[in-house]
Design an enzyme around this catalytic site. Structure first.
Site, mmCIF file in Angstrom:
data_model
loop_
_atom_site.group_PDB
_atom_site.id
_atom_site.type_symbol
_atom_site.label_atom_id
_atom_site.label_comp_id
_atom_site.label_asym_id
_atom_site.label_seq_id
_atom_site.Cartn_x
_atom_site.Cartn_y
_atom_site.Cartn_z
ATOM 1 N N ASN A 152 0.804 -1.216 0.000
ATOM 2 C CA ASN A 152 0.000 0.000 0.000
ATOM 3 C C ASN A 152 0.842 1.274 0.000
ATOM 4 O OD1 ASN A 152 0.371 -1.427 2.577
ATOM 5 N ND2 ASN A 152 -0.377 0.470 3.496
ATOM 6 N N SER A 200 -11.198 -4.816 0.037
ATOM 7 C CA SER A 200 -11.972 -3.784 0.728
ATOM 8 C C SER A 200 -12.619 -2.862 -0.294
ATOM 9 C CB SER A 200 -11.024 -3.001 1.649
ATOM 10 O OG SER A 200 -11.739 -2.221 2.560
ATOM 11 N N GLY A 201 -13.933 -2.670 -0.180
ATOM 12 C CA GLY A 201 -14.699 -1.947 -1.196
ATOM 13 C C GLY A 201 -14.207 -0.547 -1.510
ATOM 14 N N HIS A 202 -13.816 0.195 -0.486
ATOM 15 C CA HIS A 202 -13.527 1.622 -0.684
ATOM 16 C C HIS A 202 -12.193 1.870 -1.360
ATOM 17 C CE1 HIS A 202 -10.488 2.331 2.547
ATOM 18 N NE2 HIS A 202 -10.984 1.193 2.982
ATOM 19 N N CYS A 326 5.921 11.996 11.552
ATOM 20 C CA CYS A 326 5.234 13.170 12.041
ATOM 21 C C CYS A 326 3.761 13.176 11.677
ATOM 22 C CB CYS A 326 5.901 14.425 11.498
ATOM 23 S SG CYS A 326 7.622 14.516 11.987
HETATM 24 C C1 LIG Z 1 -2.784 -3.543 2.096
HETATM 25 C C2 LIG Z 1 -3.927 -3.170 2.985
HETATM 26 N N1 LIG Z 1 -4.475 -4.114 3.781
HETATM 27 C C3 LIG Z 1 -5.511 -3.835 4.584
HETATM 28 C C4 LIG Z 1 -6.066 -2.579 4.641
HETATM 29 C C5 LIG Z 1 -7.222 -2.348 5.554
HETATM 30 O O1 LIG Z 1 -8.407 -2.076 4.858
HETATM 31 P P1 LIG Z 1 -9.612 -1.325 5.582
HETATM 32 O O2 LIG Z 1 -9.060 -0.048 6.125
HETATM 33 O O3 LIG Z 1 -10.610 -1.106 4.526
HETATM 34 O O4 LIG Z 1 -10.072 -2.208 6.684
HETATM 35 C C6 LIG Z 1 -5.514 -1.554 3.825
HETATM 36 C C7 LIG Z 1 -6.011 -0.169 3.820
HETATM 37 O O5 LIG Z 1 -6.160 0.536 4.776
HETATM 38 C C8 LIG Z 1 -4.429 -1.868 2.979
HETATM 39 O O6 LIG Z 1 -3.880 -0.943 2.196
HETATM 40 S S1 FES Z 2 6.484 15.322 14.923
HETATM 41 FE FE1 FES Z 2 8.564 15.419 15.212
HETATM 42 S S2 FES Z 2 8.900 17.513 15.466
HETATM 43 FE FE2 FES Z 2 6.818 17.392 15.173
#
Ligand SMILES: Cc1ncc(COP(=O)(O)O)c(C=O)c1O
Ligand code: FES
Ligand SMILES: Cc1ncc(COP(=O)(O)O)c(C=O)c1O
Ligand code: FES
Lengths: 387, 142, 387, 142
Positions: A152, A200-202, A326
């Site tokens: 991802n 995952s649908g979204h 961060c």
């Molecule tokens: C590789 C991977 N696995 C699992 C997930 C989890 O999916 P969800 O957030 O829809 O539960 C994500 C995305 O967040 C993902 O990118």
């Molecule tokens: S998160 Fe590291 S300085 Fe702000």
């Protein structure tokens, strides 16, 4: 801010208007519980089973092998905990990689606390797991191999068919987290030796809060969510019919146009990569250059930090993300960037741009222009950078 | 980003970015956890002990940039003794607050000032009451 | 079939148009992931936190005590497994009742297989659990009491505040499955001594596939779904923003009009009960007459079987449900009807009609007329009935 | 309900509902699991052994009603030997099938016919080849 340039499609996508229209009647008119016996429920039930068929067909699976869940994380948790429990008499060893999503990694850590042993495979500098490494890690008590289809963050596509082959040669079940890959690149569970697959649908212009697990009929695991007899008693809970219908519609659209989408995204992606590489010094493309999701661009820019970069992009209407510590509550930079060998401070300056077919070349150029200016500006503020 | 308007203003128009050549004191600190780095330069009047100028360079998040900017503003014109009172709390207040996960960034600013003051004190063989040796000074590593 | 008369609101409800409208922009416009850092995500994040506040307020809880889940079944599973794991050093005993939903009962059975002990309390002939019975069942190793707020089949409302009091006097955590009660009757978690509460959006005119768990800040359990750091790292998965917004809108509407809705539903309910009791011989109202959900009507008609009754009602446009074995895949008649002491063949002839404020008196009369005719007809075919 | 049109037709317009007084054979069977009960009455010609009339009463689901109805139709006009061939499969086929969870209902119909034939055979001290004592005859308990 004038127009929004949304380049965070790996985080989530917009719902396509056609998807929304497909869902609508199941909210307002055919709202019934598909498990009910009266004829009013017939349409909801039919829509749900049609949806199951669409998804099964898109993977070369049988409809009885598709289980609807609440999303990718649930699918991942279900597989790991379900296989761990059902196959513990065979063994308690699981193989996965260091660059999996937290839905896999944190569930593995949970299982480790419960007496399971997990091998987290290293990846190479492009994020690739090799079938050879997988094979070496297999033990007589290995019950599951879980390797993501595509990463991802850096977009690397793993050699899934080959890993599946190794798994099957050793009689081990093979799961792939295809949340980023399903409906983006072609997948065939038969040809690729996949026993279980999470989606995952979204992540492909479907709705949030719905996902599925493909699980071959040969796999026998218990539910993660116990209760009613939905999904052949393996996943309880009143069916989310609008979600199911919407997800299937999105899958259908994606598969109908997959070749064009891939071609278009690849062209956008490669143009952006080329410009950034050429015009910004001290940068590095993360992830494999060829075995790469068509919509993923991920760079590290040395001497600067990700959150600052994101804020300035945001001020120019560009939605992006970063593996910077961060931006996360946890203060740890991306485990993926560390796993491909980047030192902390370089992982810090990472930028992920994930496209969709709705983006344009003009947008890519605008983003490249802005990124160039912003990186320069931040470097001028950086104590690490000496011009 | 849940940053206040003041934070965003200082992030977008950071005051006193840069370096001071032959600075009276320089402090560089880093947050071991998030990996961010901040360096502060002080130009101090030998007689009055007043901070005549103050500049910074920061590798860090939005809050890190904004707190550096605000800290340099707050320190300027103060004596080195008064400068000690520019705590992370003072910086945060001046910025109308920070999100909870970003409090550590303001600590970085406090520490950078302290490190620069320590550097000054060492070079001039004086002691500044209440100033302790900064734990996180990483200037040497640079 | 002319007009549909939907009387299965305990199975699921229609989404109100206002709810649908509230969700819409989060599908099509503000589709971002609320965890993202760019300003485009601000609106989704705000909508989500506003939703959390609405729900918290409706229960007298703090916003930090509301966790969004994929539905009632998930909330129930999470509570039971989460408390079982987190508090096992204190003990492994759980108290629940015989009339809980399967999401509770089947999860308890799962826990029993893993070394936990579960006491399933009997109920009286109206389905009531008594605080005294609860108290008697408490042991030094009891870690959780889980009693449903209102029963989904017979509508009986349990003495929750009193059971909660007993639980707290003994220092035991108290959970209530309020899937049928939340947004239907007033609930205050402080006054009612509730530590955890499950609810599901689609039971009160919100969307399917979304629910929540109220969990007091004093309760410390791990996630059921591991992964990302959503919901303060206790429930992973990209937030279902449209679902969350829709559920909160439905909760808001329900609470704004609760008194009127209860008054209206109670009048409809009582009229229907009166007519059925008066006009159909050998019938029995199931559930408590007074401590009863305002929208629940549940009867047994002797000598006839539920599925046949449902088909004939369906042919007259009436959507209803039954605890009959014949309508379920499992062939077992409702465990709830058996628990209140009905013999198999009587439990068989049960009919559940669950109303909403959208129903009318005319509909009640039509249903009573039809039910009377249908029961007569089926009795004339029954080998058990001698006229 | 995933019932075929034929099932719905027989459910809505069941053939041969009722009782036969002084029937030649009566069989009542029940499904211990789902709790449903079916009773079949046969009027059999002493000489030809042909089922002249056949009626039923059923306490059961839609499939139970429809299979009772169809079974009585199929049995009528047949000899008691031919009636044995009215199996649950034959009844289901005549109804264009049943949903998988409803197959047991059609077994009830087969068993009810067998029970009624057994009753006839016992009363008339004959044996019908291939007919076994029905396990589930619950007539006595009635
Ligand atoms: C590789 C991977 N696995 C699992 C997930 C989890 O999916 P969800 O957030 O829809 O539960 C994500 C995305 O967040 C993902 O990118
Ligand atoms: S998160 Fe590291 S300085 Fe702000
Ligand atoms: C009392 C009760 N608990 C739990 C559930 C499960 O809710 P869901 O189906 O939304 O997961 C239901 C409804 O099905 C219910 O009525
Ligand atoms: S006869 Fe029992 S379910 Fe049909």
């Amino acid at each position: 801010m004038s127009k929004l340039i949304y380049l965070d499609n790996a985080a989530t996508t917009s719902v396509k208007p056609e998807v929304f229209e497909a869902m609508k009647p199941y909210y307002l008119e055919n709202y019934s519980n598909p498990s009910s016996v009266y004829s009013f429920a017939g349409e909801a039930k039919k829509a749900m089973e049609d949806a199951r068929k669409v998804i099964a067909d898109s993977l070369g699976a049988a409809a009885t092998e598709i289980y609807f869940t609440g999303g990718g994380s649930e699918s991942d948790n279900w597989v790991l905990k379900g296989v761990a429990e059902a196959y513990q008499s065979k063994g308690k060893h699981i193989i996965t990689s260091k660059i999996e999503h937290h839905a896999i990694l944190h569930t593995c850590e949970y299982l480790e606390k419960h007496g399971y042993e997990v091998t987290y495979l290293d990846v190479d500098e492009n994020g690739l797991v090799t079938p050879e490494e997988v094979e070496k890690a297999i033990r007589p008590d290995t019950i599951l191999i879980s390797i993501m289809f595509a990463n991802n963050e850096i977009g690397t596509i793993e050699p899934i068919a080959e890993i599946g082959k190794v798994a099957h040669e050793h009689g081990v079940l093979f799961h792939t987290d295809a949340v980023q890959a399903y409906a983006h690149v072609p997948i065939n569970v038969q040809e690729m030796n996949i026993d279980m697959l999470s989606a995952s649908g979204h992540k492909f212009h479907g709705p949030k809060g719905i996902g599925f697990l493909y699980m071959s009929n040969k796999v026998k695991i218990g539910p993660l969510i116990h209760g009613g007899s939905q999904e052949r008693s393996r996943r309880a809970g009143t069916h989310n019919v609008p979600g199911i219908v919407g997800m299937a519609k999105a899958a259908e659209l994606a598969h109908a146009n997959m070749d064009q989408t891939i071609a278009k995204e690849t062209a956008l992606r490669d143009h952006l990569i080329e410009r950034l590489e050429k015009e910004i010094p001290y940068c590095r493309l993360n992830g494999d250059r060829v075995k790469r999701l068509p919509n993923n661009v991920n760079f590290c820019f040395r001497f600067i930090e990700g959150e600052s970069l994101l804020i300035l992009l945001d001020q120019n209407g560009i939605c992006a993300s970063s593996g910077s510590a961060c931006t996360s509550g946890s203060l740890d930079p991306s485990h993926v960037l560390l796993a491909i060998g980047l030192p902390h401070e370089i992982a810090h300056g990472s930028l992920r741009l994930t496209l969709s077919e709705d983006n344009t070349m003009e947008e890519m150029d605008f983003v490249a222009d802005q990124a160039k200016k912003i990186v320069e500006r931040l470097r001028s503020m950086s104590p690490l950078y000496d011009d | 980003m849940n940053y206040s308007e003041k934070v965003m203003d200082h992030f977008n128009n950071p005051r006193n970015v840069g370096e001071i050549e032959n600075a009276s004191g320089v402090g560089t600190v880093g947050n071991a956890k998030c990996g961010d780095i901040m360096r502060i330069y002080l130009d101090i009047d030998e007689d009055t002990k007043i901070v005549k100028d103050c500049k910074f360079k920061t590798f860090g998040c939005g809050a890190a940039v904004a707190t550096s900017s605000m800290a340099t503003e707050l320190v300027k014109g103060k004596t080195i003794y008064e400068a000690l009172e520019v705590t992370n709390k003072a910086v945060m207040e001046a910025l109308d607050g920070l999100p909870p996960v970003k409090v550590h960034c303001s600590l970085l600013a406090e520490e950078a000032i302290h490190a620069a003051l320590w550097d000054y004190a060492e070079k001039h063989h004086i002691t500044i009451e209440g100033l302790k040796k900064p734990k996180t000074d990483i200037s040497d590593e640079d």
